[in-house]
Design an enzyme around this catalytic site. Sequence first.
Site, PDB file in Angstrom:
ATOM      1  N   CYS A  51       0.695  -1.166  -0.023  1.00 42.32           N
ATOM      2  CA  CYS A  51      -0.159  -0.147  -0.079  1.00 42.32           C
ATOM      3  C   CYS A  51       0.653   1.173  -0.088  1.00 42.32           C
ATOM      4  CB  CYS A  51      -0.723   0.041   1.237  1.00 42.32           C
ATOM      5  SG  CYS A  51      -0.020  -0.071   2.840  1.00 42.32           S
ATOM      6  N   ARG A  53       4.247   1.268  -1.236  1.00 45.20           N
ATOM      7  CA  ARG A  53       5.334   1.360  -2.216  1.00 45.20           C
ATOM      8  C   ARG A  53       5.115   0.442  -3.440  1.00 45.20           C
ATOM      9  NH1 ARG A  53      10.035   1.480   0.275  1.00 45.20           N
ATOM     10  NH2 ARG A  53       9.030   1.813   2.399  1.00 45.20           N
ATOM     11  N   GLU A 113       8.027  -1.071  11.437  1.00 50.69           N
ATOM     12  CA  GLU A 113       6.962  -1.987  11.450  1.00 50.69           C
ATOM     13  C   GLU A 113       7.429  -3.278  10.870  1.00 50.69           C
ATOM     14  OE1 GLU A 113       5.239  -2.971   8.462  1.00 50.69           O
ATOM     15  OE2 GLU A 113       6.209  -1.813   7.005  1.00 50.69           O
ATOM     16  N   GLN A 115       5.384  -5.771   9.027  1.00 49.43           N
ATOM     17  CA  GLN A 115       4.619  -6.319   8.241  1.00 49.43           C
ATOM     18  C   GLN A 115       5.381  -6.231   6.875  1.00 49.43           C
ATOM     19  OE1 GLN A 115       3.081  -4.086  10.409  1.00 49.43           O
ATOM     20  NE2 GLN A 115       1.871  -5.510  11.118  1.00 49.43           N
ATOM     21  N   GLY A 188     -13.125  -7.220   2.765  1.00 50.02           N
ATOM     22  CA  GLY A 188     -11.902  -8.043   2.391  1.00 50.02           C
ATOM     23  C   GLY A 188     -11.500  -9.021   3.600  1.00 50.02           C
ATOM     24  N   GLU A 191      -4.396 -10.075   4.779  1.00 49.64           N
ATOM     25  CA  GLU A 191      -3.616  -9.836   5.803  1.00 49.64           C
ATOM     26  C   GLU A 191      -3.685  -8.539   6.736  1.00 49.64           C
ATOM     27  OE1 GLU A 191       1.108  -9.554   7.020  1.00 49.64           O
ATOM     28  OE2 GLU A 191       0.425 -10.244   4.870  1.00 49.64           O
ATOM     29  N   MET A 192      -4.095  -7.525   5.907  1.00 48.51           N
ATOM     30  CA  MET A 192      -4.196  -5.968   6.634  1.00 48.51           C
ATOM     31  C   MET A 192      -5.560  -6.090   7.336  1.00 48.51           C
ATOM     32  SD  MET A 192      -3.098  -3.271   7.509  1.00 48.51           S
ATOM     33  CE  MET A 192      -1.680  -3.077   6.228  1.00 48.51           C
TER      34      MET A 192
END
Length: 421
Positions: A51, A53, A113, A115, A188, A191-192
């Site tokens: 989201c 890059r 972070e 993730q 959705g 993962e996020m």
Amino acid sequence: MAVWTLGLNHNTAPLDLRGRFAFALDQIAPALQGLRHSHTRHPEAAILSTCNRTEVYCASEAPQVDHTLDWLARAGDVPADALRQHTYVLEDGLAARHAFRVASGLDSMVLGEPQILGQMKSAVRAAEDAGALGQTLNQLFQRSFAVAKQVRSSTEIGAHSISMAAAAVRLAGQLFEDLGKIRVLFVGAGEMIELAATHFAAKNPRSISIANRTLERGEHLAGRFGAEVMRLADLPERLHEFDAVVSCTASQLPIIGLGAVERAVKKRRHRPIFMVDLAVPRDIEPEVKGLEDVFLYTVDDLASVVEAGQANRQAAVAQAEAIIDAGVQSFMHWVDQRNPAHGVVPVIQELNAQAEQWRADAVAQAQRRMARGESPEAVIEALARALTHKMLHGAMAELNGASAETRAQVAESVRKLFLRA
């Protein structure tokens, strides 16, 4: 071997432009095929798309940066000159440093972070499955994972980091007095969304619902949180039921439109709706932000929230950068050793071939002696003696044949090769 990175991220490009270059995982393989065939030399390649890059990593005998930029511009249907203003190009050691910093969370909107490391590993698996990952990029990424692990275990860079999901909960808490009384909808099931649902569930909201294109995946996630599952097609008619909506899908077009939100606000009699769009490209039409009683946040809007507390981790950044410096130096030494111009690779190949021939000859001789009935102890002793003699023969010959002027230098070389563990 040349290594280069071309990318755009949250620091160089606005959200809507980044959305034009977002690649879902199932798009990576054909994209990599098109990328490699668009270059005069088919380079090793990998694409990292999140989201925040989109980055293209390549390796080839010579850099082909302009070809990479032209391909990316065509992929996003943007003029190359316009795209160039929002991208960064890094080569060789700088490209390696960037990859290590990205993997370690030092280049993220949320400092430290975790993730991004999982997302980078997924990108590498996708490149490997597509047959686009060669020896050089594989080394680059494997070393980046090792550096990230060392940074994570040796520094406080990730301490107290605020993820996007945690930031969304914090913002919702500023709007609603009691998060235990709100109804939350997640759109959705990736993962996020799973991460966001985990953070919201910790606040024990009144209800949790999950809308997904495929019910099976939605049901799997819903089972973790005791949530209701609904079809994505039912979303417009049920949107008014929810106080908070968090969306993150791989859709290339918005799935929550202005009209649907306007109708929901009217049915709610202007009770506020909190909305978070974590998707790139957007899931929620940007015009929704202009509606009264709607509080819409995108990934870029969350920047000020996730930056809170970053000053407390800046002291760890210098330590992390030192680890990265060492990793970059080691990787570039590895690349340099494989430069054919330096003659190292052919020598290594010759050494391996010679050693393999010695091994094969020794084994064959040992098998013949065993067949003649000699004892295993005698055969093993003879095998070891033969291999030792072959390995030392060249060094002994150089020492005995060295002139007075070169004897000391030859002796020192032999010591380095044979007498140091």
